[in-house]
Design a protein around this motif. Structure first.
Motif, PDB file in Angstrom:
ATOM      1  N   LEU A 282      14.049 -35.607 -90.385  1.00 42.15           N
ATOM      2  CA  LEU A 282      15.189 -36.490 -90.221  1.00 42.15           C
ATOM      3  C   LEU A 282      15.962 -36.628 -91.529  1.00 42.15           C
ATOM      4  O   LEU A 282      15.407 -36.472 -92.613  1.00 42.15           O
ATOM      5  CB  LEU A 282      14.736 -37.880 -89.756  1.00 42.15           C
ATOM      6  CG  LEU A 282      14.635 -38.107 -88.236  1.00 42.15           C
ATOM      7  CD1 LEU A 282      13.663 -37.127 -87.597  1.00 42.15           C
ATOM      8  CD2 LEU A 282      14.220 -39.547 -87.931  1.00 42.15           C
ATOM      9  N   ASP A 283      17.234 -36.935 -91.396  1.00 40.55           N
ATOM     10  CA  ASP A 283      18.081 -37.249 -92.544  1.00 40.55           C
ATOM     11  C   ASP A 283      18.257 -38.767 -92.639  1.00 40.55           C
ATOM     12  O   ASP A 283      18.079 -39.493 -91.649  1.00 40.55           O
ATOM     13  CB  ASP A 283      19.462 -36.597 -92.390  1.00 40.55           C
ATOM     14  CG  ASP A 283      19.380 -35.081 -92.333  1.00 40.55           C
ATOM     15  OD1 ASP A 283      18.573 -34.501 -93.090  1.00 40.55           O
ATOM     16  OD2 ASP A 283      20.115 -34.473 -91.523  1.00 40.55           O
ATOM     17  N   ASP A 284      18.633 -39.222 -93.811  1.00 38.35           N
ATOM     18  CA  ASP A 284      18.932 -40.648 -94.028  1.00 38.35           C
ATOM     19  C   ASP A 284      17.785 -41.539 -93.553  1.00 38.35           C
ATOM     20  O   ASP A 284      17.996 -42.542 -92.848  1.00 38.35           O
ATOM     21  CB  ASP A 284      20.239 -41.050 -93.314  1.00 38.35           C
ATOM     22  CG  ASP A 284      21.417 -40.189 -93.753  1.00 38.35           C
ATOM     23  OD1 ASP A 284      21.510 -39.899 -94.957  1.00 38.35           O
ATOM     24  OD2 ASP A 284      22.219 -39.803 -92.888  1.00 38.35           O
ATOM     25  N   VAL A 285      16.591 -41.181 -93.932  1.00 37.38           N
ATOM     26  CA  VAL A 285      15.393 -41.894 -93.470  1.00 37.38           C
ATOM     27  C   VAL A 285      15.255 -43.237 -94.183  1.00 37.38           C
ATOM     28  O   VAL A 285      15.446 -43.345 -95.392  1.00 37.38           O
ATOM     29  CB  VAL A 285      14.139 -41.036 -93.708  1.00 37.38           C
ATOM     30  CG1 VAL A 285      12.867 -41.842 -93.465  1.00 37.38           C
ATOM     31  CG2 VAL A 285      14.162 -39.804 -92.810  1.00 37.38           C
ATOM     32  N   ARG A 286      14.892 -44.241 -93.404  1.00 39.73           N
ATOM     33  CA  ARG A 286      14.546 -45.548 -93.958  1.00 39.73           C
ATOM     34  C   ARG A 286      13.081 -45.813 -93.666  1.00 39.73           C
ATOM     35  O   ARG A 286      12.647 -45.746 -92.504  1.00 39.73           O
ATOM     36  CB  ARG A 286      15.424 -46.647 -93.361  1.00 39.73           C
ATOM     37  CG  ARG A 286      15.172 -48.043 -93.959  1.00 39.73           C
ATOM     38  CD  ARG A 286      16.279 -49.006 -93.561  1.00 39.73           C
ATOM     39  NE  ARG A 286      16.260 -49.280 -92.133  1.00 39.73           N
ATOM     40  CZ  ARG A 286      15.571 -50.276 -91.563  1.00 39.73           C
ATOM     41  NH1 ARG A 286      14.842 -51.090 -92.310  1.00 39.73           N
ATOM     42  NH2 ARG A 286      15.640 -50.454 -90.265  1.00 39.73           N
ATOM     43  N   LEU A 287      12.316 -46.090 -94.699  1.00 37.11           N
ATOM     44  CA  LEU A 287      10.876 -46.305 -94.572  1.00 37.11           C
ATOM     45  C   LEU A 287      10.542 -47.788 -94.617  1.00 37.11           C
ATOM     46  O   LEU A 287      11.250 -48.591 -95.236  1.00 37.11           O
ATOM     47  CB  LEU A 287      10.128 -45.593 -95.699  1.00 37.11           C
ATOM     48  CG  LEU A 287      10.171 -44.063 -95.729  1.00 37.11           C
ATOM     49  CD1 LEU A 287       9.474 -43.548 -96.993  1.00 37.11           C
ATOM     50  CD2 LEU A 287       9.521 -43.473 -94.489  1.00 37.11           C
ATOM     51  N   ALA A 288       9.412 -48.119 -93.988  1.00 39.29           N
ATOM     52  CA  ALA A 288       8.873 -49.468 -94.098  1.00 39.29           C
ATOM     53  C   ALA A 288       8.281 -49.662 -95.488  1.00 39.29           C
ATOM     54  O   ALA A 288       8.160 -48.714 -96.276  1.00 39.29           O
ATOM     55  CB  ALA A 288       7.815 -49.695 -93.016  1.00 39.29           C
ATOM     56  N   GLN A 289       7.876 -50.875 -95.777  1.00 40.40           N
ATOM     57  CA  GLN A 289       7.340 -51.183 -97.097  1.00 40.40           C
ATOM     58  C   GLN A 289       6.048 -50.431 -97.393  1.00 40.40           C
ATOM     59  O   GLN A 289       5.684 -50.280 -98.568  1.00 40.40           O
ATOM     60  CB  GLN A 289       7.106 -52.691 -97.230  1.00 40.40           C
ATOM     61  CG  GLN A 289       8.395 -53.498 -97.304  1.00 40.40           C
ATOM     62  CD  GLN A 289       8.151 -54.972 -97.562  1.00 40.40           C
ATOM     63  OE1 GLN A 289       7.014 -55.449 -97.492  1.00 40.40           O
ATOM     64  NE2 GLN A 289       9.213 -55.706 -97.850  1.00 40.40           N
ATOM     65  N   ASP A 290       5.357 -49.955 -96.344  1.00 42.50           N
ATOM     66  CA  ASP A 290       4.118 -49.207 -96.578  1.00 42.50           C
ATOM     67  C   ASP A 290       4.378 -47.818 -97.146  1.00 42.50           C
ATOM     68  O   ASP A 290       3.453 -47.100 -97.531  1.00 42.50           O
ATOM     69  CB  ASP A 290       3.280 -49.111 -95.305  1.00 42.50           C
ATOM     70  CG  ASP A 290       3.992 -48.386 -94.158  1.00 42.50           C
ATOM     71  OD1 ASP A 290       5.064 -47.785 -94.387  1.00 42.50           O
ATOM     72  OD2 ASP A 290       3.470 -48.422 -93.026  1.00 42.50           O
ATOM     73  N   GLY A 291       5.652 -47.406 -97.196  1.00 49.49           N
ATOM     74  CA  GLY A 291       5.997 -46.096 -97.744  1.00 49.49           C
ATOM     75  C   GLY A 291       5.712 -44.945 -96.809  1.00 49.49           C
ATOM     76  O   GLY A 291       5.906 -43.773 -97.190  1.00 49.49           O
ATOM     77  N   CYS A 292       5.282 -45.233 -95.595  1.00 49.15           N
ATOM     78  CA  CYS A 292       4.927 -44.183 -94.623  1.00 49.15           C
ATOM     79  C   CYS A 292       5.721 -44.295 -93.333  1.00 49.15           C
ATOM     80  O   CYS A 292       6.290 -43.306 -92.857  1.00 49.15           O
ATOM     81  CB  CYS A 292       3.433 -44.264 -94.284  1.00 49.15           C
ATOM     82  SG  CYS A 292       2.321 -43.690 -95.580  1.00 49.15           S
ATOM     83  N   THR A 293       5.748 -45.471 -92.751  1.00 49.61           N
ATOM     84  CA  THR A 293       6.325 -45.649 -91.423  1.00 49.61           C
ATOM     85  C   THR A 293       7.831 -45.436 -91.446  1.00 49.61           C
ATOM     86  O   THR A 293       8.559 -46.126 -92.174  1.00 49.61           O
ATOM     87  CB  THR A 293       6.015 -47.054 -90.878  1.00 49.61           C
ATOM     88  OG1 THR A 293       4.600 -47.273 -90.905  1.00 49.61           O
ATOM     89  CG2 THR A 293       6.525 -47.197 -89.452  1.00 49.61           C
ATOM     90  N   VAL A 294       8.299 -44.478 -90.651  1.00 43.86           N
ATOM     91  CA  VAL A 294       9.728 -44.184 -90.568  1.00 43.86           C
ATOM     92  C   VAL A 294      10.369 -45.168 -89.596  1.00 43.86           C
ATOM     93  O   VAL A 294      10.033 -45.198 -88.408  1.00 43.86           O
ATOM     94  CB  VAL A 294       9.965 -42.736 -90.112  1.00 43.86           C
ATOM     95  CG1 VAL A 294      11.461 -42.482 -89.910  1.00 43.86           C
ATOM     96  CG2 VAL A 294       9.414 -41.754 -91.142  1.00 43.86           C
ATOM     97  N   LEU A 295      11.290 -45.980 -90.097  1.00 44.01           N
ATOM     98  CA  LEU A 295      11.949 -46.993 -89.281  1.00 44.01           C
ATOM     99  C   LEU A 295      13.212 -46.470 -88.617  1.00 44.01           C
ATOM    100  O   LEU A 295      13.549 -46.858 -87.494  1.00 44.01           O
ATOM    101  CB  LEU A 295      12.290 -48.214 -90.140  1.00 44.01           C
ATOM    102  CG  LEU A 295      11.103 -48.939 -90.779  1.00 44.01           C
ATOM    103  CD1 LEU A 295      11.596 -50.095 -91.649  1.00 44.01           C
ATOM    104  CD2 LEU A 295      10.134 -49.452 -89.718  1.00 44.01           C
TER     105      LEU A 295
END
Length: 229
Positions: free
Chosen positions: A91-104
């Motif tokens: 994916l492009d323009d990915v936003r992650l959760a605070q855990d640094g793993c979960t792609v939101l």
């Protein structure tokens, strides 16, 4: 005698030099210098397919999804589940959760439809982008994965080469089909090349129908190289 040998050598070398210069000029004018590279690229997936064993499918008896482990095991020990690893890669323009793993959230340029899909994690939206096992696990089971150890099947199911983020509805339409039964509406050259790469890497075979379908696709894909993970 030396004089005669030198004269003979000169008589041979001069025409050869003229020929080499003429060939170089012809390649520069016609693009012939690029042809060896083009032949090499074209041969990648097709040559790998030619090297795969061709035999009938084994019975499906005994297949269960759980034979390939639970979904999205962290096989590379990076602390993230495989699904999120693939979403982050594809994916492009990915936003992650605070855990640094979960792609939101992120944007997928879907390889199967050519469409752009806005991904947003949520109960009602996550399934719009799914992770496809390019060689379906049941199809892999029928073409050699039965002989894998349990650990090999888990690693196969989580191999980045075997996985793509794709349109969820098309992934559902594909199901457990092989290339003789289903091809994506777009990007079939890349799709088949990736299937060939996976089967080559994991020692799987192709059925006669599958081989015919793959060869037919690749015949229309000049320059199709095997993908990397």
């Amino acid at each position: 005698m030396r004089a005669r040998r030198s004269g003979a050598s000169a008589a041979i070398l001069v025409p050869l030099l003229v020929l080499v210069l003429a060939l170089a000029l012809w390649r520069a004018l016609t693009g012939g210098a690029a042809q060896p590279e083009q032949r090499s690229a074209t041969g990648g997936a097709a040559e790998a397919l030619a090297g795969l064993p061709v035999r009938e499918a084994a019975p499906s008896a005994g297949y269960q999804r759980t034979r390939f482990g639970s979904s999205w095991v962290d096989v590379d020990d990076n602390g993230c589940r495989t699904r999120d690893d693939v979403l982050l890669r594809d994916l492009d323009d990915v936003r992650l959760a605070q855990d640094g793993c979960t792609v939101l959230s992120g944007t997928l340029q879907d390889p199967y439809s050519g469409e752009e899909i806005a991904f947003r994690r949520g109960e009602d939206t996550s399934a719009e982008v799914q992770i496809d096992h390019v060689v379906a696990l049941a199809a892999a089971w029928r073409t050699g994965a039965q002989a894998f150890t349990e650990d090999e099947r888990v690693r196969f199911a989580n191999d980045p080469l075997e996985l793509l983020a794709v349109d969820g509805s098309l992934n559902g339409a594909k199901g457990d089909d092989d290339a003789s039964q289903w091809l994506p509406p777009e990007g079939e050259c890349e799709y088949v090349a990736r299937q060939v790469a996976v089967k080559s890497a994991w020692g799987l075979w192709v059925t006669p129908a599958e081989h015919g379908a793959m060869a037919g696709v690749l015949a229309g894909c000049p320059g199709q190289e095997l993908p990397a993970s």
